[in-house]
Motif scaffolding. Sequence first.
Motif, mmCIF file in Angstrom:
data_model
loop_
_atom_site.group_PDB
_atom_site.id
_atom_site.type_symbol
_atom_site.label_atom_id
_atom_site.label_comp_id
_atom_site.label_asym_id
_atom_site.label_seq_id
_atom_site.Cartn_x
_atom_site.Cartn_y
_atom_site.Cartn_z
ATOM 1 N N LEU A 2 0.510 -1.243 -0.154
ATOM 2 C CA LEU A 2 -0.055 0.302 0.194
ATOM 3 C C LEU A 2 0.616 1.243 -0.233
ATOM 4 O O LEU A 2 1.564 1.220 0.875
ATOM 5 N N SER A 79 1.310 -2.849 5.948
ATOM 6 C CA SER A 79 -0.088 -2.999 5.022
ATOM 7 C C SER A 79 -1.505 -3.728 5.084
ATOM 8 O O SER A 79 -2.641 -2.713 5.080
ATOM 9 N N LEU A 80 -1.358 -4.980 5.992
ATOM 10 C CA LEU A 80 -2.031 -5.308 6.164
ATOM 11 C C LEU A 80 -3.429 -4.783 7.646
ATOM 12 O O LEU A 80 -4.489 -5.165 7.966
ATOM 13 N N ARG A 81 -2.442 -4.327 8.206
ATOM 14 C CA ARG A 81 -3.537 -3.418 8.960
ATOM 15 C C ARG A 81 -3.785 -2.320 8.557
ATOM 16 O O ARG A 81 -4.819 -2.201 9.317
ATOM 17 N N GLU A 82 -3.101 -1.896 8.250
ATOM 18 C CA GLU A 82 -4.059 -0.709 6.960
ATOM 19 C C GLU A 82 -5.593 -1.285 6.443
ATOM 20 O O GLU A 82 -6.373 -0.231 6.475
ATOM 21 N N VAL A 83 -5.382 -2.585 5.852
ATOM 22 C CA VAL A 83 -6.102 -2.719 5.435
ATOM 23 C C VAL A 83 -7.402 -2.940 6.413
ATOM 24 O O VAL A 83 -8.505 -2.550 6.121
ATOM 25 N N LEU A 84 -7.337 -4.424 7.579
ATOM 26 C CA LEU A 84 -8.072 -4.092 8.453
ATOM 27 C C LEU A 84 -8.138 -2.549 8.457
ATOM 28 O O LEU A 84 -9.607 -2.555 9.348
ATOM 29 N N SER A 86 -9.207 -0.591 7.444
ATOM 30 C CA SER A 86 -10.042 0.431 6.849
ATOM 31 C C SER A 86 -11.417 -0.274 6.737
ATOM 32 O O SER A 86 -12.238 0.481 5.341
ATOM 33 N N VAL A 87 -12.059 -0.909 6.998
ATOM 34 C CA VAL A 87 -13.294 -1.572 6.933
ATOM 35 C C VAL A 87 -13.993 -1.571 8.785
ATOM 36 O O VAL A 87 -13.225 -1.746 9.313
ATOM 37 N N ARG A 90 -14.034 -5.727 10.990
ATOM 38 C CA ARG A 90 -12.810 -6.641 10.785
ATOM 39 C C ARG A 90 -13.452 -8.337 11.225
ATOM 40 O O ARG A 90 -12.121 -9.222 10.508
ATOM 41 N N VAL A 93 -13.387 -10.067 7.241
ATOM 42 C CA VAL A 93 -12.601 -9.756 7.185
ATOM 43 C C VAL A 93 -11.164 -10.885 7.520
ATOM 44 O O VAL A 93 -11.381 -11.518 6.216
#
Length: 120
Positions: A2, A79-84, A86-87, A90, A93
Motif C-alpha cells: 500500500l 499494509s495488512l494492518r492498514e487494510v484491516l 480501513s473496514v 473486521r 474480513v
Amino acid sequence: MLGLGELEASVMDVLWNAAEPLRVRQVLDDLNQHRDLAYTTVMTVLDNLHRKGWVVRDLENRAYHYRAVTTRAEATAQSLREVLDSVDDRESVLLHFVSTVSEEESDVLRRALRRKPKKR
C-alpha cells in the motif's frame, strides 16, 4: 504494498534483498537487469521513498547510501494492518482471510496467537 507505486515497490525489493545500504548506481544496476531506467529516475524514486519514510540515507564520500527502514515482513504486516483498519466489519474480513490460508499458514497463526500476550 500500500502506498507504493510499481517502480517504488521494485526499488524497495532491491533494498530489501541487499545485505548492506546501496548507492543509487547500485540500485539502478540491479533494476536495469530487467528494464532500462535512467539514473535520475532511480534517484528521484529513492528521494521520494526517503521523503515518505520508507528509506533512510546516509552520506558517505559524497554519495547517499540507502536502506529500508523496515523489513519486507514488517512492511507487509503494516499494509495488512492498514487494510484491516480501513473496514468496518473486521471479523468478516478475518474470517474470509482465514478460510484461504494453507494448513501450514494456519499452524503459524495458531502458534503466534498462543505466544501473543493477552491485553488487559
